[in-house]
Design a protein around this motif. Structure first.
Motif, short mmCIF file in Angstrom:
data_model
loop_
_atom_site.label_atom_id
_atom_site.label_comp_id
_atom_site.label_asym_id
_atom_site.label_seq_id
_atom_site.Cartn_x
_atom_site.Cartn_y
_atom_site.Cartn_z
N TYR A 57 0.78 -1.23 0.00
CA TYR A 57 0.00 0.00 0.00
C TYR A 57 0.82 1.29 0.00
CZ TYR A 57 -3.63 -3.35 1.03
OH TYR A 57 -4.48 -4.43 0.98
N PHE A 58 2.13 1.18 -0.11
CA PHE A 58 2.98 2.37 -0.14
C PHE A 58 3.97 2.30 -1.29
CE2 PHE A 58 1.44 2.35 4.16
CZ PHE A 58 1.39 3.68 4.53
N ASN A 59 4.36 3.45 -1.77
CA ASN A 59 5.43 3.58 -2.75
C ASN A 59 6.57 4.34 -2.10
OD1 ASN A 59 3.83 2.48 -4.94
ND2 ASN A 59 2.70 4.39 -4.84
N LYS A 60 7.79 4.04 -2.52
CA LYS A 60 8.95 4.79 -2.01
C LYS A 60 8.95 6.18 -2.63
CE LYS A 60 12.11 2.82 0.59
NZ LYS A 60 12.64 3.37 1.77
N GLY A 61 9.14 7.17 -1.76
CA GLY A 61 9.18 8.54 -2.22
C GLY A 61 10.55 9.15 -2.00
N PRO A 62 10.66 10.46 -2.18
CA PRO A 62 11.93 11.13 -1.96
C PRO A 62 12.35 11.07 -0.48
CG PRO A 62 10.19 12.73 -2.32
CD PRO A 62 9.58 11.37 -2.56
N GLN A 63 13.63 11.19 -0.25
CA GLN A 63 14.20 11.22 1.11
C GLN A 63 13.83 9.98 1.93
OE1 GLN A 63 12.67 14.91 2.61
NE2 GLN A 63 14.16 16.12 1.48
N ASN A 64 13.70 8.83 1.22
CA ASN A 64 13.38 7.58 1.90
C ASN A 64 12.02 7.61 2.61
OD1 ASN A 64 14.21 4.93 2.11
ND2 ASN A 64 15.14 5.24 4.12
N HIS A 65 11.12 8.45 2.13
CA HIS A 65 9.77 8.51 2.69
C HIS A 65 8.88 7.50 1.98
CE1 HIS A 65 9.96 12.83 4.51
NE2 HIS A 65 10.94 12.06 4.92
N TYR A 66 7.74 7.23 2.59
CA TYR A 66 6.75 6.32 2.03
C TYR A 66 5.50 7.12 1.68
CZ TYR A 66 9.66 2.52 3.62
OH TYR A 66 10.70 1.65 3.81
N ILE A 67 4.94 6.84 0.50
CA ILE A 67 3.75 7.55 0.04
C ILE A 67 2.63 6.53 -0.16
CG2 ILE A 67 2.78 9.00 -1.78
CD1 ILE A 67 5.67 9.99 -2.27
N VAL A 68 1.48 6.83 0.42
CA VAL A 68 0.32 5.95 0.32
C VAL A 68 -0.05 5.78 -1.15
CG1 VAL A 68 -2.11 5.68 0.95
CG2 VAL A 68 -0.51 6.69 2.58
N SER A 69 -0.37 4.55 -1.55
CA SER A 69 -0.71 4.25 -2.95
C SER A 69 -1.97 5.00 -3.37
CB SER A 69 -0.92 2.76 -3.14
OG SER A 69 -2.12 2.35 -2.51
N ASP A 70 -2.06 5.24 -4.67
CA ASP A 70 -3.23 5.94 -5.22
C ASP A 70 -4.52 5.19 -4.93
OD1 ASP A 70 -1.61 7.95 -6.18
OD2 ASP A 70 -1.53 7.15 -8.22
N LYS A 71 -4.46 3.86 -4.96
CA LYS A 71 -5.66 3.06 -4.70
C LYS A 71 -6.23 3.36 -3.31
CE LYS A 71 -7.37 -1.66 -4.79
NZ LYS A 71 -7.09 -3.04 -5.18
N ILE A 72 -5.38 3.44 -2.32
CA ILE A 72 -5.82 3.72 -0.95
C ILE A 72 -6.21 5.20 -0.82
CG2 ILE A 72 -5.09 3.80 1.47
CD1 ILE A 72 -5.70 0.96 0.34
N ARG A 73 -5.41 6.07 -1.37
CA ARG A 73 -5.70 7.51 -1.29
C ARG A 73 -7.03 7.85 -1.93
NH1 ARG A 73 -0.39 10.85 -2.61
NH2 ARG A 73 -1.91 12.49 -2.43
N SER A 74 -7.41 7.13 -2.98
CA SER A 74 -8.67 7.43 -3.67
C SER A 74 -9.90 7.14 -2.82
CB SER A 74 -8.76 6.64 -4.99
OG SER A 74 -8.92 5.26 -4.73
#
Length: 170
Positions: A57-74
């Motif tokens: 449910y997460f994608n790797k983002g900048p600065q080693n952060h995690y970003i919630v997937s679009d499917k969950i965010r929607s």
């Protein structure tokens, strides 16, 4: 709200394809703006998200952060809301999470908030409060659900403002 969305996704077969939406509210515009980004540090996601869910449910983002997937965010929308204002414009809900905020109010305000929450909760809906919170002595519209200490159901005689629509507010 994203954690709730992930748990619902994990258990989607139990809901028979029912469309579920989640509304996250807060008084703070800054908190809402941060929530909308869906971006979390390694420390934040490491405090309770299992590794398999993190991968799904997460994608790797900048600065080693995690970003919630679009499917969950929607599944989640965010709106500013002051608990001291009316809720009727938000619609009706099957589940309301009102956790660890009532503790900051005096008894009359707690009672007012709980009674207004009862009016937007479906007849078979659930109110989930935080650990130190209760409806006892504050609102007659709820009864405890089984042995769950902070889970309440709405007493059927209270009339909601309209029909439930499969929505959750957190």
């Amino acid at each position: 709200p994203y954690s709730i969305a992930m748990l619902l996704e994990e258990n989607s077969a139990k809901y028979g394809g029912r469309e579920i939406s989640i509304l996250g509210t807060d008084l703070s515009q800054a908190a809402l703006a941060r929530a909308r980004t869906g971006e979390y540090t390694s420390f934040e996601v490491g405090r309770g998200i299992p590794a398999d869910m993190l991968a799904r449910y997460f994608n790797k983002g900048p600065q080693n952060h995690y970003i919630v997937s679009d499917k969950i965010r929607s599944r989640v929308t965010f709106k500013p809301r002051n608990l001291l204002e009316e809720f009727d414009t938000l619609g009706n809900f099957d589940i309301i999470f009102c956790r660890n905020v009532l503790i900051y109010f005096d008894r009359p305000t707690k009672s007012d908030v709980l009674n207004r929450l009862a009016r937007v909760l479906a007849p078979d809906g659930y109110l989930i409060l935080g650990g130190p919170e209760t409806t006892l002595g504050l609102c007659d519209a709820f009864e405890r659900h089984g042995e769950w200490r902070n889970v309440y159901t709405r007493i059927k005689s209270i009339q909601p403002s309209s029909l439930s629509t499969g929505r959750i507010v957190a």
